[in-house]
Design a protein around this motif. Structure first.
Motif, PDB file in Angstrom:
ATOM      1  N   VAL A  40     -38.114   7.650 -54.399  1.00 32.01           N
ATOM      2  CA  VAL A  40     -38.095   8.184 -52.643  1.00 32.01           C
ATOM      3  C   VAL A  40     -39.386   8.885 -52.674  1.00 32.01           C
ATOM      4  O   VAL A  40     -40.088   8.706 -51.514  1.00 32.01           O
ATOM      5  N   MET A  41     -39.851   9.622 -53.603  1.00 30.80           N
ATOM      6  CA  MET A  41     -41.076  10.413 -53.436  1.00 30.80           C
ATOM      7  C   MET A  41     -42.334   9.447 -53.487  1.00 30.80           C
ATOM      8  O   MET A  41     -43.180   9.678 -52.539  1.00 30.80           O
ATOM      9  N   LYS A  42     -42.223   8.582 -54.117  1.00 35.00           N
ATOM     10  CA  LYS A  42     -43.240   7.255 -54.182  1.00 35.00           C
ATOM     11  C   LYS A  42     -43.336   6.746 -53.069  1.00 35.00           C
ATOM     12  O   LYS A  42     -44.250   6.196 -52.274  1.00 35.00           O
ATOM     13  N   LEU A  43     -42.143   6.404 -52.405  1.00 36.26           N
ATOM     14  CA  LEU A  43     -42.038   5.630 -51.086  1.00 36.26           C
ATOM     15  C   LEU A  43     -42.535   6.562 -49.912  1.00 36.26           C
ATOM     16  O   LEU A  43     -43.375   5.893 -49.071  1.00 36.26           O
ATOM     17  N   VAL A  44     -42.350   7.665 -49.749  1.00 33.93           N
ATOM     18  CA  VAL A  44     -42.994   8.794 -49.046  1.00 33.93           C
ATOM     19  C   VAL A  44     -44.503   8.767 -49.117  1.00 33.93           C
ATOM     20  O   VAL A  44     -45.170   8.643 -48.120  1.00 33.93           O
ATOM     21  N   GLU A  45     -44.779   8.810 -50.370  1.00 37.08           N
ATOM     22  CA  GLU A  45     -46.434   8.819 -50.525  1.00 37.08           C
ATOM     23  C   GLU A  45     -47.185   7.518 -50.018  1.00 37.08           C
ATOM     24  O   GLU A  45     -47.905   7.315 -49.402  1.00 37.08           O
ATOM     25  N   ASP A  46     -46.472   6.356 -50.545  1.00 38.55           N
ATOM     26  CA  ASP A  46     -46.946   4.955 -49.897  1.00 38.55           C
ATOM     27  C   ASP A  46     -47.061   4.858 -48.539  1.00 38.55           C
ATOM     28  O   ASP A  46     -48.082   4.413 -47.884  1.00 38.55           O
ATOM     29  N   GLN A  47     -45.826   5.292 -47.853  1.00 41.19           N
ATOM     30  CA  GLN A  47     -45.698   4.982 -46.233  1.00 41.19           C
ATOM     31  C   GLN A  47     -46.499   6.077 -45.376  1.00 41.19           C
ATOM     32  O   GLN A  47     -46.920   5.752 -44.344  1.00 41.19           O
ATOM     33  N   PHE A  48     -46.558   7.294 -45.985  1.00 37.32           N
ATOM     34  CA  PHE A  48     -47.168   8.389 -44.964  1.00 37.32           C
ATOM     35  C   PHE A  48     -48.333   8.895 -45.848  1.00 37.32           C
ATOM     36  O   PHE A  48     -48.913  10.016 -45.174  1.00 37.32           O
ATOM     37  N   ASN A  49     -48.781   8.484 -46.837  1.00 40.57           N
ATOM     38  CA  ASN A  49     -50.072   9.077 -47.556  1.00 40.57           C
ATOM     39  C   ASN A  49     -49.759  10.520 -47.595  1.00 40.57           C
ATOM     40  O   ASN A  49     -50.810  11.357 -47.285  1.00 40.57           O
ATOM     41  N   THR A  50     -48.766  10.996 -48.082  1.00 39.41           N
ATOM     42  CA  THR A  50     -48.511  12.401 -48.245  1.00 39.41           C
ATOM     43  C   THR A  50     -47.667  12.526 -49.527  1.00 39.41           C
ATOM     44  O   THR A  50     -46.697  11.650 -49.696  1.00 39.41           O
TER      45      THR A  50
END
Length: 76
Positions: A40-50
């Motif tokens: 989930v954290m990686k998905l957020v990083e990939d999709q929102f650059n944060t």
């Protein structure tokens, strides 16, 4: 990205069979396991650059909580 699109991505990432809504507590899903938080954290990083701080992630249970953590303005 719309919040519903993120819910669909989360469903795919977690290999979840049931629908995920902004109010779904994803930590209670049958497919949620020990590596799911990292996914989930990686998905957020990939999709929102944060990034979400792993310690802060402990208090995140729903997609709405993710939106609050990274900023609702990132969801249009």
């Amino acid at each position: 990205m719309k919040i519903e699109q993120f819910c669909d991505l989360l469903k795919q990432e977690l290999n979840e069979q049931t629908a995920i809504t902004p109010e779904t507590n994803f930590k209670e899903l049958e497919s949620y396991g020990s590596l799911s938080a990292v996914l989930v954290m990686k998905l957020v990083e990939d999709q929102f650059n944060t990034e979400i701080n792993p310690r802060s992630f402990r208090n995140i249970n729903t997609v709405n909580d993710i939106a609050e953590a990274i900023g609702k303005e990132k969801f249009n």
